[in-house]
Structures are given as C-alpha cells and as structure tokens.
Design a protein around this motif. Structure first.
Motif, PDB file in Angstrom:
ATOM      1  N   HIS A   1      70.047  10.415   6.086  1.00  0.00           N
ATOM      2  CA  HIS A   1      69.320   9.492   5.203  1.00  0.00           C
ATOM      3  C   HIS A   1      69.329   9.960   3.749  1.00  0.00           C
ATOM      4  CE1 HIS A   1      67.909   7.481   8.797  1.00  0.00           C
ATOM      5  NE2 HIS A   1      67.596   8.667   9.279  1.00  0.00           N
ATOM      6  N   ALA A   2      70.414  10.571   3.315  1.00  0.00           N
ATOM      7  CA  ALA A   2      70.489  11.102   1.953  1.00  0.00           C
ATOM      8  C   ALA A   2      70.300  10.004   0.903  1.00  0.00           C
ATOM      9  CB  ALA A   2      71.818  11.821   1.728  1.00  0.00           C
ATOM     10  N   ASP A   3      70.684   8.781   1.244  1.00  0.00           N
ATOM     11  CA  ASP A   3      70.541   7.684   0.290  1.00  0.00           C
ATOM     12  C   ASP A   3      69.079   7.355  -0.008  1.00  0.00           C
ATOM     13  OD1 ASP A   3      70.340   6.818   2.974  1.00  0.00           O
ATOM     14  OD2 ASP A   3      70.850   4.762   2.428  1.00  0.00           O
ATOM     15  N   GLU A   4      68.157   7.855   0.801  1.00  0.00           N
ATOM     16  CA  GLU A   4      66.728   7.592   0.574  1.00  0.00           C
ATOM     17  C   GLU A   4      66.109   8.549  -0.442  1.00  0.00           C
ATOM     18  OE1 GLU A   4      64.464   7.268   4.183  1.00  0.00           O
ATOM     19  OE2 GLU A   4      66.033   6.093   5.160  1.00  0.00           O
TER      20      GLU A   4
ATOM     21  N   ASP B   1      67.806  14.608   1.708  1.00  0.00           N
ATOM     22  CA  ASP B   1      68.481  15.385   0.660  1.00  0.00           C
ATOM     23  C   ASP B   1      67.534  15.832  -0.449  1.00  0.00           C
ATOM     24  OD1 ASP B   1      70.634  16.704  -0.452  1.00  0.00           O
ATOM     25  OD2 ASP B   1      71.410  14.940  -1.496  1.00  0.00           O
ATOM     26  N   ILE B   2      66.294  16.081  -0.099  1.00  0.00           N
ATOM     27  CA  ILE B   2      65.305  16.568  -1.051  1.00  0.00           C
ATOM     28  C   ILE B   2      65.273  18.088  -0.930  1.00  0.00           C
ATOM     29  CG2 ILE B   2      62.854  16.568  -1.674  1.00  0.00           C
ATOM     30  CD1 ILE B   2      62.737  13.705  -0.460  1.00  0.00           C
ATOM     31  N   THR B   3      65.468  18.781  -2.044  1.00  0.00           N
ATOM     32  CA  THR B   3      65.480  20.244  -2.032  1.00  0.00           C
ATOM     33  C   THR B   3      64.056  20.796  -2.081  1.00  0.00           C
ATOM     34  OG1 THR B   3      65.530  20.463  -4.435  1.00  0.00           O
ATOM     35  CG2 THR B   3      67.670  20.236  -3.301  1.00  0.00           C
ATOM     36  N   GLY B   4      63.954  22.081  -1.843  1.00  0.00           N
ATOM     37  CA  GLY B   4      62.653  22.733  -1.950  1.00  0.00           C
ATOM     38  C   GLY B   4      62.083  22.596  -3.348  1.00  0.00           C
ATOM     39  N   ALA B   5      62.939  22.765  -4.362  1.00  0.00           N
ATOM     40  CA  ALA B   5      62.483  22.621  -5.750  1.00  0.00           C
ATOM     41  C   ALA B   5      62.041  21.187  -6.030  1.00  0.00           C
ATOM     42  CB  ALA B   5      63.589  23.035  -6.713  1.00  0.00           C
TER      43      ALA B   5
ATOM     44  N   LEU C   1      64.262   7.171  -3.379  1.00  0.00           N
ATOM     45  CA  LEU C   1      62.923   6.613  -3.159  1.00  0.00           C
ATOM     46  C   LEU C   1      61.830   7.625  -3.486  1.00  0.00           C
ATOM     47  CD1 LEU C   1      63.563   4.844   0.262  1.00  0.00           C
ATOM     48  CD2 LEU C   1      63.496   3.788  -2.010  1.00  0.00           C
ATOM     49  N   TRP C   2      62.183   8.906  -3.412  1.00  0.00           N
ATOM     50  CA  TRP C   2      61.188   9.963  -3.586  1.00  0.00           C
ATOM     51  C   TRP C   2      61.383  10.780  -4.848  1.00  0.00           C
ATOM     52  CZ3 TRP C   2      57.546   8.902  -0.329  1.00  0.00           C
ATOM     53  CH2 TRP C   2      57.877   8.251   0.866  1.00  0.00           C
ATOM     54  N   VAL C   3      62.635  11.079  -5.157  1.00  0.00           N
ATOM     55  CA  VAL C   3      62.949  11.915  -6.312  1.00  0.00           C
ATOM     56  C   VAL C   3      63.747  11.076  -7.285  1.00  0.00           C
ATOM     57  CG1 VAL C   3      64.093  14.010  -7.109  1.00  0.00           C
ATOM     58  CG2 VAL C   3      62.993  13.969  -4.858  1.00  0.00           C
ATOM     59  N   LYS C   4      63.138  10.769  -8.387  1.00  0.00           N
ATOM     60  CA  LYS C   4      63.787   9.924  -9.386  1.00  0.00           C
ATOM     61  C   LYS C   4      64.700  10.773 -10.265  1.00  0.00           C
ATOM     62  CE  LYS C   4      61.064   6.667  -7.962  1.00  0.00           C
ATOM     63  NZ  LYS C   4      61.320   6.211  -6.660  1.00  0.00           N
ATOM     64  N   PRO C   5      65.917  10.292 -10.502  1.00  0.00           N
ATOM     65  CA  PRO C   5      66.799  11.049 -11.401  1.00  0.00           C
ATOM     66  C   PRO C   5      66.242  11.018 -12.814  1.00  0.00           C
ATOM     67  CG  PRO C   5      67.791   8.939 -10.833  1.00  0.00           C
ATOM     68  CD  PRO C   5      66.522   9.067 -10.031  1.00  0.00           C
ATOM     69  N   PRO C   6      66.588  12.011 -13.626  1.00  0.00           N
ATOM     70  CA  PRO C   6      66.095  12.015 -14.996  1.00  0.00           C
ATOM     71  C   PRO C   6      66.584  10.773 -15.740  1.00  0.00           C
ATOM     72  CG  PRO C   6      67.542  13.903 -14.590  1.00  0.00           C
ATOM     73  CD  PRO C   6      67.438  13.125 -13.320  1.00  0.00           C
ATOM     74  N   VAL C   7      65.723  10.239 -16.539  1.00  0.00           N
ATOM     75  CA  VAL C   7      66.061   9.050 -17.317  1.00  0.00           C
ATOM     76  C   VAL C   7      66.785   9.482 -18.591  1.00  0.00           C
ATOM     77  CG1 VAL C   7      65.150   7.058 -18.532  1.00  0.00           C
ATOM     78  CG2 VAL C   7      64.078   7.818 -16.414  1.00  0.00           C
TER      79      VAL C   7
ATOM     80  N   LEU D   1      61.537  26.385   4.056  1.00  0.00           N
ATOM     81  CA  LEU D   1      62.366  25.929   5.179  1.00  0.00           C
ATOM     82  C   LEU D   1      63.536  25.078   4.683  1.00  0.00           C
ATOM     83  CD1 LEU D   1      59.569  25.063   7.754  1.00  0.00           C
ATOM     84  CD2 LEU D   1      61.217  26.950   7.908  1.00  0.00           C
ATOM     85  N   LEU D   2      63.280  24.243   3.687  1.00  0.00           N
ATOM     86  CA  LEU D   2      64.356  23.425   3.116  1.00  0.00           C
ATOM     87  C   LEU D   2      65.434  24.309   2.495  1.00  0.00           C
ATOM     88  CD1 LEU D   2      62.268  20.602   1.410  1.00  0.00           C
ATOM     89  CD2 LEU D   2      63.689  20.387   3.467  1.00  0.00           C
ATOM     90  N   ASN D   3      65.016  25.335   1.784  1.00  0.00           N
ATOM     91  CA  ASN D   3      65.972  26.258   1.170  1.00  0.00           C
ATOM     92  C   ASN D   3      66.802  26.971   2.230  1.00  0.00           C
ATOM     93  OD1 ASN D   3      65.025  25.510  -1.352  1.00  0.00           O
ATOM     94  ND2 ASN D   3      63.604  27.223  -1.480  1.00  0.00           N
ATOM     95  N   GLU D   4      66.149  27.389   3.321  1.00  0.00           N
ATOM     96  CA  GLU D   4      66.867  28.041   4.418  1.00  0.00           C
ATOM     97  C   GLU D   4      67.876  27.092   5.053  1.00  0.00           C
ATOM     98  OE1 GLU D   4      64.210  29.750   7.323  1.00  0.00           O
ATOM     99  OE2 GLU D   4      63.054  30.757   5.762  1.00  0.00           O
TER     100      GLU D   4
END
Length: 112
Positions: free
Chosen positions: A93-96, A34-38, A99-105, A72-75
């Motif tokens: 694996h959206a719950d992962e 669930d990691i976007t292109g941005a 692990l990669w993209v931290k939400p804003p604090v 490709l992710l955007n597509e």
C-alpha cells in the motif's frame, strides 16, 4: 501512572509486553504505507492518532510507543534493503503514503 504504593503501572512487565505488541501491529500497518520512522515521528499527534485508528488499533497514549514503532520501521527498512527479493520486503500500500505524509510544497514562482 502510579498508585498510592508508587507502583509505576505503565512500566510493568505486562504493560511493556502490551506496548510492544501494539507497536508491532502499528509498525506493520505503517510500513506497508511506505512511512519511515522519521516520517512517523514528524507527524502531529492528531495525524498519528488517526493513523492508528485506520490500522484498527487504539491510539497509543505515549510517545514511548510511537518511538518504538519508529524503531521497528527503521529495522524493517534495513532488513528490506538487505532482502529486496523477499516477498515480505514488498509494500502493498505504498501509494497510500500521500494520505499521511504530505510531500514538501514547492514555492510558486511568478513567471517573467
């Protein structure tokens, strides 16, 4: 990269094909999380390299490949939005993502 004949080996047909294949494999792994292109393009280089290794892929050496992955992710996101019932539109694996993209604090505020 060029040689004494000024051949740009990084942009030959073979190199472009290899780059596209690597980008497709990376995009498949990243999209499932669930990691976007941005999101991907905002990650620092060390995190992107770690992400590629987690996918079992030698990390790309250029931003050109990462930009292709983001495209490709955007597509895929657009396709999944149009086809929400299709099995390929489900992320396993959206719950992962955390692990990669931290939400804003959110800033801590003191009480009264």
């Amino acid at each position: 990269m060029t040689d004494k004949d000024n051949t740009d080996w990084a942009h030959t047909g073979h190199a472009s094909k290899e780059r596209a294949e690597k980008a497709r494999r990376l995009a498949g792994y990243v999209w499932q999380r669930d990691i976007t292109g941005a999101d991907l393009l905002e990650l620092p280089d060390p995190a992107r390299r770690k992400l590629a290794r987690a996918a079992g892929i030698n990390p790309p050496s250029t931003d050109e490949t990462w930009t292709l992955v983001a495209d490709l992710l955007n597509e895929k996101d657009a396709w999944a939005a149009r086809n929400p019932q299709h099995p390929a539109a489900r992320r396993e694996h959206a719950d992962e993502k955390i692990l990669w993209v931290k939400p804003p604090v959110r800033p801590w505020t003191a009480g009264p």
